[in-house]
Design a protein around this motif. Structure first.
Motif, PDB file in Angstrom:
ATOM      1  N   GLY A  64       0.809  -1.214   0.000  1.00  0.00           N
ATOM      2  CA  GLY A  64       0.000   0.000   0.000  1.00  0.00           C
ATOM      3  C   GLY A  64       0.841   1.262   0.000  1.00  0.00           C
ATOM      4  O   GLY A  64       0.429   2.297  -0.501  1.00  0.00           O
TER       5      GLY A  64
ATOM      6  N   LEU B 118      -8.398  -2.851   5.662  1.00  0.00           N
ATOM      7  CA  LEU B 118      -7.776  -1.603   5.218  1.00  0.00           C
ATOM      8  C   LEU B 118      -6.608  -1.894   4.271  1.00  0.00           C
ATOM      9  O   LEU B 118      -6.352  -1.127   3.340  1.00  0.00           O
ATOM     10  N   SER B 122      -5.814  -1.128  -0.210  1.00  0.00           N
ATOM     11  CA  SER B 122      -4.629  -0.588  -0.871  1.00  0.00           C
ATOM     12  C   SER B 122      -4.210  -1.451  -2.062  1.00  0.00           C
ATOM     13  O   SER B 122      -3.536  -0.954  -2.967  1.00  0.00           O
ATOM     14  N   GLU B 155      -6.813   7.422   2.581  1.00  0.00           N
ATOM     15  CA  GLU B 155      -6.633   6.277   3.461  1.00  0.00           C
ATOM     16  C   GLU B 155      -6.346   6.735   4.890  1.00  0.00           C
ATOM     17  O   GLU B 155      -6.706   6.052   5.842  1.00  0.00           O
ATOM     18  N   THR B 159      -8.438   5.469   8.026  1.00  0.00           N
ATOM     19  CA  THR B 159      -7.810   4.605   9.025  1.00  0.00           C
ATOM     20  C   THR B 159      -7.940   5.199  10.417  1.00  0.00           C
ATOM     21  O   THR B 159      -8.195   4.487  11.393  1.00  0.00           O
ATOM     22  N   GLU B 235     -12.701   6.686  -1.343  1.00  0.00           N
ATOM     23  CA  GLU B 235     -12.041   5.400  -1.622  1.00  0.00           C
ATOM     24  C   GLU B 235     -12.762   4.645  -2.729  1.00  0.00           C
ATOM     25  O   GLU B 235     -12.147   3.903  -3.484  1.00  0.00           O
TER      26      GLU B 235
END
Lengths: 174, 376
Positions: A64, B118, B122, B155, B159, B235
Motif C-alpha cells: 500500500g 484496510l 490498498s 486512506e 484509518t 475510496e
C-alpha cells in the motif's frame, strides 16, 4: 502432503518465481507487478508461520505504501525497454545461480526447522502480545526511528523549498 | 473432531457462496436503483420500457455486455490490461471474507480483521493503476494518476476514523466488535456504559436495540462516522469525489478502454466496494447485525426482532438487519452522487489534509481519553 505444506511450497514458489521475473524482465512495469506478487507471497508466508499481524503490516506498508510510490516513480520515468538494452557478461548465469542457491538453502535447511502450524485460525492470535511489546519494551526504538524519519522529512522539505526558490529566482532573471 | 472441522469448513464455504451471491444479485438491483434514484432526484421517470417499471433494464444491459467483443486496444500491455480487472475484483471480494454476515456466519474470523480490510483496499489501488497505465490512453493514465493520489490521501482519515472505534472496542476482530454491540451476547456485560452514573453494559443489553450500538454508547463517534463516510466515498471513487473517472473531463478515467465482460467486472467491483465500506461502517458504528428496536417493558421489540442466539432465526434476523442497514448507507451514497457537484483536485486535497485529517486525529485522542475515563 498436508494442506499447510502445500500452501507453504506454493507461496515459496510464488515469492521466488516473481523475484526471478524481476531480475530477468527488461520492462520496469512488469518488474513492479512481479514485485507485487513477490511481496504478497511473503505476506502469505508470514501468515502461514502464525504471524498474522506481520503479514497484514507487510501488505499495508510494502504494497500500500512503498509499491504505490514506486509505481509513481516508474510512471514518471518510464521509457521503452528497448532504449536500455545492454549486455553484461555472465549476467544470466549469475541470476540463475542465486535463486537456485536460495531454493537449495530453503529445501535443505529451513523447511524441516520451520515450526509449522496446522490451522492458522485455531491458534491464539499474536495481536495482543505484539501490541504490548511494541508499547513497552520496544517503544524507545520506535520513538528514535520516528524522530530520525521526522528529521529526514524536514530536511527533504527544506531542500525542496530551496530548490523551488532557486528555480523561481532563475525564472525572474531570465 | 473431524465432524466439527467439517462443520466449521462448511460454514466458511457457505459464507463464501452467500457473499458471492449477495454481491452479484446486489449489483443487478443496485444499478437499477441507481438509475431510479438519479431519475427521481432529477424529476424524471428513469428506465420504464424494459419489463414492468424497467425492472429488467439491468438484466438486458448485462446480456449486452457479455455478448460484446473483447477488445484490447492497440499498443496496450496485453497481460497487464487483462489482469487489472481481476486484481481489482479479487481485492474487493477478499475483503468480504472477514466481514461477519450474520452472528455465526463469517468467512474468516481472523483477529486482525479491520486491519486486513484496510490493507486490502490498498491492493485495489494497484489494480486501478495497472488498468490505467496498461491501456495506452491519455485519459486512462490521467485517471489512474488522480485515482492513486486520491486514494492514498484518503486512506489516512479513513484509518484514523476506524482507529477511534478500535481503541474503544479494544479488538481488531470484526466478529468481536459485532458481538460487543449484540444485545444477546454477554460480552463486556460488566463494564460501565458511560463514564458517569452507575449504568452498566448489562442494563443496556437488557434493553438492547439501538442502546447497544457504538454510535449511541460513544456519542462523539458520530464525527468519526461522518469522516469515515466521506473518506469511504473517496475510496470508492464515488461522486462528489469521482475525479479519477469524471465523465466531463476524462471520458471515464482509468476504465476508458475497457469493454464487454472486463468492463462489467470493473463495474461490479465498484459497486461491491460501495457495499463493502457500507458493511464496515455498519459493523463499526451502527450495531452490526443487531436490531435497532429496544425492549420497552412488556413490548420486547428487541427480543422479537433478534431471534434466539445459536438458532437459525438469529442468523436470519442478523443478516437481514446488517444488509438493510448497509443498503441504507448505499442509498445515502447514491443521494450524495446526484446531489453534490464534483470537487476540483485542489479542493479534494484541501478537504483531506486540512479538514478531515486534523479532526480525525482529535477524535482518536477523544477515544483514548474516553477509554482512560471508563477504566477509572
Amino acid at each position: 502432503m498436508s494442506n499447510i505444506l502445500f500452501f507453504f511450497i506454493f507461496f515459496s514458489v510464488q515469492t521466488i518465481g516473481s523475484a526471478v521475473v524481476i531480475l530477468f524482465t527488461r520492462n520496469v512495469m512488469y518488474a513492479v507487478t512481479a514485485l507485487l506478487s513477490s511481496l504478497l507471497g511473503v505476506a502469505a508466508l508470514f501468515v502461514l508461520a502464525g504471524a498474522d499481524v506481520l503479514g497484514v503490516i507487510q501488505i499495508i506498508v510494502y504494497i500500500g505504501g512503498v509499491l504505490v510510490l514506486t509505481l509513481f516513480g516508474v510512471m514518471y520515468t518510464y521509457q521503452s525497454p528497448k532504449r536500455y538494452q545492454e549486455s553484461i557478461p555472465h549476467k544470466k548465469s549469475v541470476f540463475i545461480l542465486i535463486p537456485l542457491l536460495f531454493v537449495l538453502v530453503l529445501l535443505v535447511q529451513a523447511l524441516p526447522l520451520l515450526p509449522m502450524i496446522d490451522d492458522p485460525y485455531q491458534h491464539a492470535s499474536k495481536v495482543e502480545v505484539t501490541g504490548m511489546l511494541w508499547l513497552t519494551e520496544y517503544l524507545p526504538i520506535f520513538e528514535w526511528i520516528g524522530f530520525l524519519l521526522l528529521v529526514v522529512l524536514i530536511g527533504a522539505g527544506w531542500i525542496g523549498s530551496t530548490l523551488v526558490q532557486e528555480d523561481k529566482s532563475k525564472g525572474e532573471q531570465v | 473432531m473431524r465432524i466439527q472441522m467439517f462443520c466449521i469448513n462448511f460454514v466458511r464455504m457457505l459464507a463464501l457462496s452467500i457473499g458471492l451471491a449477495l454481491i452479484l444479485s446486489y449489483a443487478v438491483f443496485v444499478i437499477y436503483a441507481e438509475r431510479k434514484v438519479s431519475a427521481f432526484v432529477q424529476d424524471r421517470l428513469g428506465p420504464m420500457e424494459t419489463g414492468p417499471y424497467g425492472l429488467l433494464q439491468t438484466v438486458a444491459d448485462l446480456i449486452k455486455l457479455l455478448q460484446k467483443e473483447d477488445i484490447v486496444p492497440y499498443g496496450a500491455h496485453l497481460w497487464l490490461f487483462k489482469a487489472a480487472p481481476i486484481i481489482i475484483f479479487t481485492a474487493v471480494f477478499t475483503g468480504f471474507a472477514c466481514m461477519p454476515l450474520a452472528p455465526e456466519l463469517i468467512g474468516a474470523p481472523i483477529n486482525v480483521g479491520v486491519f486486513f480490510l484496510l490493507s486490502i483496499v490498498s491492493i485495489d489501488v494497484l489494480g486501478v493503476f495497472i488498468a490505467g497505465w496498461s491501456s495506452n490512453n491519455k485519459f486512462s493514465i490521467l485517471g489512474a494518476l488522480r485515482g492513486i493520489a486520491q486514494i492514498v490521501s484518503y486512506e489516512l482519515p479513513l484509518t484514523l476514523a476506524v482507529l477511534s472505534v478500535v481503541l474503544l472496542s479494544g479488538t481488531l476482530n470484526l466478529e468481536y466488535i459485532n458481538f460487543q454491540q449484540h444485545a444477546h451476547v454477554t460480552l463486556l456485560s460488566d463494564t460501565t456504559y458511560f463514564p458517569w452514573g452507575d449504568w452498566t453494559m448489562k442494563d443496556a443489553k437488557a434493553i438492547g436495540g439501538i442502546f447497544t450500538w457504538n454510535i449511541i454508547r460513544y456519542p462523539f463517534l458520530i464525527v468519526s462516522m461522518c469522516i469515515f463516510f466521506i473518506a469511504s466515498l473517496a475510496e470508492c471513487n464515488r461522486a462528489p469525489f469521482d475525479i479519477p473517472e469524471g465523465e466531463s473531463e476524462l471520458v471515464s478515467g482509468f476504465h476508458t478502454e475497457y469493454s464487454g465482460f472486463r468492463f462489467a467486472i470493473l463495474f461490479l467491483a465498484e459497486y461491491a466496494m460501495m457495499l463493502l465500506v457500507s458493511l464496515l461502517l455498519v459493523v463499526l458504528f451502527l450495531g452490526g447485525t443487531n436490531t435497532p428496536f429496544p425492549n420497552i417493558g412488556a413490548v420486547a421489540l428487541c427480543d422479537w426482532t433478534s431471534g434466539t442466539l445459536g438458532h437459525w432465526s438469529s442468523n436470519a434476523w442478523g443478516f437481514f438487519w446488517l444488509v438493510s442497514k448497509a443498503f441504507g448507507i448505499v442509498f445515502l451514497q447514491m443521494m450524495m452522487r446526484w446531489t453534490y457537484p464534483r470537487l476540483r483536485v485542489d479542493q479534494l486535497m484541501l478537504l483531506c489534509w486540512k479538514v478531515l485529517l486534523p479532526i480525525s486525529l482529535v477524535m482518536v485522542l477523544c477515544s483514548a481519553y474516553w477509554v482512560y475515563w471508563l477504566k477509572q
